[in-house]
Design a protein around this motif. Structure first.
Motif, short mmCIF file in Angstrom:
data_model
loop_
_atom_site.label_atom_id
_atom_site.label_comp_id
_atom_site.label_asym_id
_atom_site.label_seq_id
_atom_site.Cartn_x
_atom_site.Cartn_y
_atom_site.Cartn_z
N TRP A 162 0.83 -1.20 0.00
CA TRP A 162 0.00 0.00 0.00
C TRP A 162 0.87 1.25 0.00
O TRP A 162 0.54 2.24 -0.67
CB TRP A 162 -0.96 0.01 1.18
CG TRP A 162 -1.82 1.23 1.20
CD1 TRP A 162 -1.74 2.27 2.09
CD2 TRP A 162 -2.85 1.59 0.27
NE1 TRP A 162 -2.67 3.24 1.77
CE2 TRP A 162 -3.36 2.84 0.66
CE3 TRP A 162 -3.39 0.96 -0.84
CZ2 TRP A 162 -4.39 3.49 -0.03
CZ3 TRP A 162 -4.42 1.60 -1.53
CH2 TRP A 162 -4.91 2.83 -1.13
N ASP A 163 1.98 1.24 0.74
CA ASP A 163 2.88 2.40 0.76
C ASP A 163 3.33 2.76 -0.65
O ASP A 163 3.49 3.93 -0.98
CB ASP A 163 4.10 2.14 1.65
CG ASP A 163 3.77 2.16 3.13
OD1 ASP A 163 2.67 2.64 3.51
OD2 ASP A 163 4.61 1.67 3.92
N LEU A 164 3.55 1.76 -1.50
CA LEU A 164 3.99 2.02 -2.88
C LEU A 164 2.82 2.40 -3.78
O LEU A 164 2.89 3.40 -4.50
CB LEU A 164 4.69 0.78 -3.45
CG LEU A 164 5.12 0.89 -4.92
CD1 LEU A 164 6.16 2.00 -5.11
CD2 LEU A 164 5.67 -0.44 -5.42
N ILE A 217 -9.42 7.11 -2.39
CA ILE A 217 -8.30 6.50 -1.68
C ILE A 217 -8.84 6.11 -0.31
O ILE A 217 -9.25 6.96 0.47
CB ILE A 217 -7.10 7.46 -1.53
CG1 ILE A 217 -6.57 7.83 -2.90
CG2 ILE A 217 -6.02 6.82 -0.66
CD1 ILE A 217 -5.44 8.83 -2.89
N ASP A 218 -8.87 4.81 -0.06
CA ASP A 218 -9.33 4.28 1.21
C ASP A 218 -8.17 3.51 1.82
O ASP A 218 -7.96 2.33 1.49
CB ASP A 218 -10.56 3.39 1.00
CG ASP A 218 -11.18 2.89 2.30
OD1 ASP A 218 -10.44 2.77 3.31
OD2 ASP A 218 -12.38 2.61 2.31
N GLU A 249 -8.66 4.40 -6.52
CA GLU A 249 -9.25 4.46 -7.85
C GLU A 249 -8.78 5.73 -8.55
O GLU A 249 -8.75 6.80 -7.94
CB GLU A 249 -10.78 4.46 -7.78
CG GLU A 249 -11.35 3.15 -7.31
CD GLU A 249 -12.86 3.12 -7.30
OE1 GLU A 249 -13.51 4.14 -7.63
OE2 GLU A 249 -13.41 2.05 -6.96
N VAL A 250 -8.39 5.57 -9.80
CA VAL A 250 -8.00 6.71 -10.62
C VAL A 250 -8.82 6.67 -11.90
O VAL A 250 -9.18 5.59 -12.38
CB VAL A 250 -6.48 6.73 -10.93
CG1 VAL A 250 -5.66 6.80 -9.67
CG2 VAL A 250 -6.07 5.54 -11.76
N GLU A 251 -9.11 7.84 -12.41
CA GLU A 251 -9.92 7.94 -13.62
C GLU A 251 -9.24 8.86 -14.61
O GLU A 251 -8.70 9.91 -14.22
CB GLU A 251 -11.29 8.51 -13.22
CG GLU A 251 -12.40 8.15 -14.16
CD GLU A 251 -13.75 8.52 -13.56
OE1 GLU A 251 -14.28 9.58 -13.97
OE2 GLU A 251 -14.25 7.77 -12.72
N ARG A 270 -11.47 3.86 -15.89
CA ARG A 270 -11.16 3.93 -14.47
C ARG A 270 -10.33 2.71 -14.07
O ARG A 270 -10.63 1.59 -14.47
CB ARG A 270 -12.45 3.95 -13.65
CG ARG A 270 -12.24 4.01 -12.15
CD ARG A 270 -13.55 3.95 -11.38
NE ARG A 270 -14.44 5.00 -11.80
CZ ARG A 270 -15.75 4.82 -12.05
NH1 ARG A 270 -16.30 3.64 -11.92
NH2 ARG A 270 -16.50 5.83 -12.43
N ILE A 271 -9.32 2.95 -13.25
CA ILE A 271 -8.47 1.88 -12.74
C ILE A 271 -8.67 1.80 -11.23
O ILE A 271 -8.61 2.81 -10.53
CB ILE A 271 -6.98 2.15 -13.06
CG1 ILE A 271 -6.78 2.18 -14.58
CG2 ILE A 271 -6.09 1.10 -12.40
CD1 ILE A 271 -5.42 2.69 -15.01
N ARG A 272 -8.88 0.59 -10.77
CA ARG A 272 -9.04 0.34 -9.33
C ARG A 272 -7.92 -0.59 -8.89
O ARG A 272 -7.72 -1.66 -9.49
CB ARG A 272 -10.39 -0.30 -9.06
CG ARG A 272 -10.64 -0.67 -7.62
CD ARG A 272 -11.99 -1.40 -7.53
NE ARG A 272 -12.18 -1.98 -6.24
CZ ARG A 272 -13.05 -1.53 -5.35
NH1 ARG A 272 -13.82 -0.51 -5.63
NH2 ARG A 272 -13.17 -2.12 -4.18
N LEU A 273 -7.18 -0.17 -7.87
CA LEU A 273 -6.11 -0.97 -7.27
C LEU A 273 -6.56 -1.36 -5.87
O LEU A 273 -6.97 -0.49 -5.09
CB LEU A 273 -4.81 -0.17 -7.18
CG LEU A 273 -4.28 0.45 -8.47
CD1 LEU A 273 -3.11 1.36 -8.16
CD2 LEU A 273 -3.87 -0.63 -9.43
#
Length: 161
Positions: free
Chosen positions: A19-21, A76-77, A84-86, A101-104
């Motif tokens: 998550w830090d990265l 960002i949770d 999530e970025v769009e 949209r990209i969700r990590l």
């Protein structure tokens, strides 16, 4: 037309390290440094890595797809380790997409391992013809792999000291 593609990769590092990265700006700096064949430049346009941050990604000339795009961090949770970025300008939007949209999601697998689940959600106007190769998760999977290798190298270096 709406769709999504997914990918999962075990990272072999604790979820907190992953998550830090991946949870902020660090992954953008890493891909610019370690993937010059794909990314010419990753610029911070606005923000500090939190929700509302905008990055401009400029791809290396000759890379298939868009030449550049702006993406915005929309979610960002840190507790659930979801980002999530769009795409908000250029890139895929110029190629017929109305949503990209990209969700990590970093999923804890144990004390010393985690899984990175990545999802691309997209929407295309019915009348648009879009190059199917742009719907591939492979470029995003390659970024996650670069991040994984970096995390493993960094961890090995720390343990060697």
């Amino acid at each position: 037309m709406f769709g999504e593609v997914e990918h999962e990769l075990e990272l072999h590092v604790p979820a907190s390290e992953a998550w830090d990265l991946f949870g902020g700006l660090a992954i953008g700096k890493l891909v610019e440094k370690e993937m010059p064949e794909k990314f010419q430049k990753v610029e911070l346009i606005e923000g500090d890595g939190g929700v509302g941050t905008i990055l401009k990604l400029t791809f290396t000339p000759g890379v298939p797809g868009p030449t550049s795009l702006n993406e915005k961090f929309i979610k960002i949770d840190a507790e659930k380790r979801i980002k999530e970025v769009e795409v908000v300008e250029g890139g895929y939007l110029d190629l017929g997409f109305t949503l990209y949209r990209i969700r990590l999601e970093v999923i804890e697998k144990g004390e010393e391992s985690s899984i990175m689940k990545t999802t691309i959600e997209y929407e295309v106007k019915e009348e648009e013809e879009v190059d199917a190769s742009l719907l591939s998760i492979k470029p995003l999977a390659n970024i996650i792999e670069v991040g994984k290798n970096y995390l493993i190298r960094t961890r090995a270096t720390k343990e060697a000291k």
